[in-house]
Scaffold this active site. Structure first.
Site, mmCIF file in Angstrom:
data_model
loop_
_atom_site.group_PDB
_atom_site.id
_atom_site.type_symbol
_atom_site.label_atom_id
_atom_site.label_comp_id
_atom_site.label_asym_id
_atom_site.label_seq_id
_atom_site.Cartn_x
_atom_site.Cartn_y
_atom_site.Cartn_z
ATOM 1 N N HIS A 16 0.798 -1.228 0.000
ATOM 2 C CA HIS A 16 0.000 0.000 0.000
ATOM 3 C C HIS A 16 0.836 1.286 0.000
ATOM 4 C CE1 HIS A 16 -3.484 -2.298 -0.336
ATOM 5 N NE2 HIS A 16 -3.307 -2.918 0.806
ATOM 6 N N ARG B 45 -1.290 8.539 -8.110
ATOM 7 C CA ARG B 45 -0.923 9.694 -8.930
ATOM 8 C C ARG B 45 0.084 9.336 -10.015
ATOM 9 N NH1 ARG B 45 -2.321 14.689 -6.235
ATOM 10 N NH2 ARG B 45 -1.105 15.717 -7.825
ATOM 11 N N HIS C 246 3.038 -8.084 -3.124
ATOM 12 C CA HIS C 246 2.168 -8.881 -3.990
ATOM 13 C C HIS C 246 2.208 -8.254 -5.376
ATOM 14 C CE1 HIS C 246 -2.154 -10.713 -4.515
ATOM 15 N NE2 HIS C 246 -1.342 -11.037 -5.498
ATOM 16 N N ARG D 162 -1.853 -3.315 -9.826
ATOM 17 C CA ARG D 162 -2.522 -2.131 -9.248
ATOM 18 C C ARG D 162 -1.643 -1.383 -8.250
ATOM 19 N NH1 ARG D 162 -7.201 -4.939 -5.588
ATOM 20 N NH2 ARG D 162 -7.684 -5.896 -7.589
ATOM 21 N N HIS E 101 -3.117 -11.475 7.316
ATOM 22 C CA HIS E 101 -4.282 -10.798 6.730
ATOM 23 C C HIS E 101 -5.170 -10.221 7.824
ATOM 24 C CE1 HIS E 101 -7.205 -9.486 3.851
ATOM 25 N NE2 HIS E 101 -6.341 -9.823 2.901
ATOM 26 N N GLY F 110 0.410 -5.807 6.599
ATOM 27 C CA GLY F 110 0.564 -4.713 5.660
ATOM 28 C C GLY F 110 -0.279 -3.496 6.006
HETATM 29 N N1 PXP Z 1 -0.860 -12.267 3.641
HETATM 30 C C1 PXP Z 1 -1.354 -12.385 2.376
HETATM 31 C C2 PXP Z 1 -1.190 -13.698 1.664
HETATM 32 C C3 PXP Z 1 -1.982 -11.299 1.733
HETATM 33 O O1 PXP Z 1 -2.469 -11.442 0.480
HETATM 34 C C4 PXP Z 1 -2.052 -10.059 2.415
HETATM 35 C C5 PXP Z 1 -2.651 -8.884 1.739
HETATM 36 O O2 PXP Z 1 -1.880 -8.515 0.638
HETATM 37 C C6 PXP Z 1 -1.503 -9.980 3.708
HETATM 38 C C7 PXP Z 1 -0.937 -11.109 4.311
HETATM 39 C C8 PXP Z 1 -1.505 -8.708 4.479
HETATM 40 O O3 PXP Z 1 -2.795 -8.355 4.844
HETATM 41 P P1 PXP Z 1 -3.046 -6.939 5.500
HETATM 42 O O4 PXP Z 1 -2.679 -5.905 4.471
HETATM 43 O O5 PXP Z 1 -4.491 -6.962 5.833
HETATM 44 O O6 PXP Z 1 -2.158 -6.843 6.708
#
Ligand code: PXP
Length: 243
Positions: free
Chosen positions: A10, A18, A43, A49, A190, A212
Site C-alpha cells: 500500500h 498519482r 504482492h 494495481r 491478513h 501490511g
Molecule cells: N498475507 C497475504 C497472503 C496477503 O495477500 C495479504 C494482503 O496482501 C496480507 C498477508 C496482508 O494483509 P493486511 O494488508 O491486511 O495486513
C-alpha cells in the site's frame, strides 16, 4: 515470537494513485528493515494495481532480510519468480474485482498445477508457501504438493465479532497444530492490526506474520506531523514575505 514481515503493497498504492515516483516502496523497505522488520512482502498482482515489476526487481537487489513475493499461480508469475528469485513465494488466489485477497487458495482444486509448479520454484531455491484458510483439506493438499509453508488466512478471525472471535482463533490454532503434524511450516496473516496481533502471535508453530495495511495506515498518521513541519520549514526557509 514470530518474525514480522511487512507487506509494503500500500506504499505503492499511494504512489500509483498519482502515477508518481513517490512514495517509493524500495525506500519504505529500507525503513522497515532498519526498524527491525525481519522480512519484506509484496504482492505483484496480475493487474499491477500497486507493486510494479521494477519494484520487485529493485527490492531483490536491496532487501537484506528476506523477500517474499505473493503471487497468483499464473504462468507469468511463476516465470517472474524464477527470474527474480525471491527467498519465498506465497501462492494466493487472485480475483481482479477484489479489494484485497479475500479467501484462501483452494489448494485441493489447484493440486495438479501445484504439483507442477512447486518443485520448479523450490529447485530455484525459493521456499513455497500457500495462503490457505484454516481448513484441514487445504492443509492436506499443501502437504501433498510438497509446499514448505502454509500461511493461515487470519482475515475471518480479524473481522469476526466478539462472540465468534474465540471460535475463529480456535480454528486457527487447530489448523496450526495440524499443519505442523503434516510437516508444514506455518505462517499467518491478513487483517492483523495493533489490537489483534498478540493473540495470533501466541498461536503454536507460527513462524512469520505478514502485516501490511495496519502498518502502512498507521505510518500515515504517525508520520504526518513531521511531514507538515518539514513543509513549513521549507516555507520559512524560502524567504517569502508574509501573506
Ligand atoms: N498475507 C497475504 C497472503 C496477503 O495477500 C495479504 C494482503 O496482501 C496480507 C498477508 C496482508 O494483509 P493486511 O494488508 O491486511 O495486513
Amino acid at each position: 515470537m514470530p518474525r514480522l514481515h511487512v507487506n509494503i503493497d500500500h506504499v505503492a498504492t499511494v504512489r500509483q494513485a498519482r502515477r508518481e515516483r513517490v512514495p517509493d516502496p524500495v525506500a519504505a523497505a529500507v525503513i522497515c528493515e532498519l526498524a527491525g522488520a525481519q522480512g519484506i512482502t509484496v504482492h505483484l498482482r496480475e493487474d499491477r494495481r500497486h507493486i510494479q515489476d521494477r519494484d520487485l526487481r529493485l527490492l531483490r537487489e536491496t532487501v537484506t532480510t528476506l523477500l517474499n513475493q505473493e503471487m497468483a499461480l499464473a504462468e507469468e508469475m511463476v516465470r517472474i519468480a524464477l527470474e527474480v528469485r525471491p527467498d519465498e513465494v506465497c501462492v494466493v488466489p487472485e480475483d481482479r474485482q477484489e479489494l484485497t485477497t479475500e479467501g484462501g487458495l483452494d489448494a485441493a482444486a489447484a493440486l495438479p498445477r501445484l504439483h507442477k509448479e512447486v518443485p520448479k520454484l523450490q529447485q530455484a531455491g525459493i521456499a513455497v508457501s500457500l495462503f490457505v484458510d484454516p481448513d484441514p483439506k487445504a492443509l492436506e493438499a499443501a502437504a501433498q504438493c510438497g509446499a514448505d509453508f502454509v500461511e493461515l488466512h487470519t482475515g475471518r478471525y480479524a473481522r469476526a465479532r466478539a462472540a465468534e472471535r474465540h471460535n475463529e482463533l480456535k480454528r486457527l490454532e487447530t489448523a496450526a497444530r495440524y499443519a505442523h503434524e503434516l510437516g508444514l511450516r506455518v505462517n499467518a496473516g491478513h487483517g492483523l492490526d495493533y489490537d489483534n496481533v498478540g493473540e495470533v502471535a501466541r498461536l503454536p508453530h507460527v513462524e512469520e506474520l505478514n502485516i501490511g495495511f495496519a502498518i502502512v495506515a498507521r505510518s500515515v498518521l504517525v508520520g504526518l506531523d513531521q511531514a507538515v513541519r518539514e513543509m513549513l520549514d521549507r516555507l520559512l526557509a524560502s524567504g517569502a514575505a508574509e501573506a
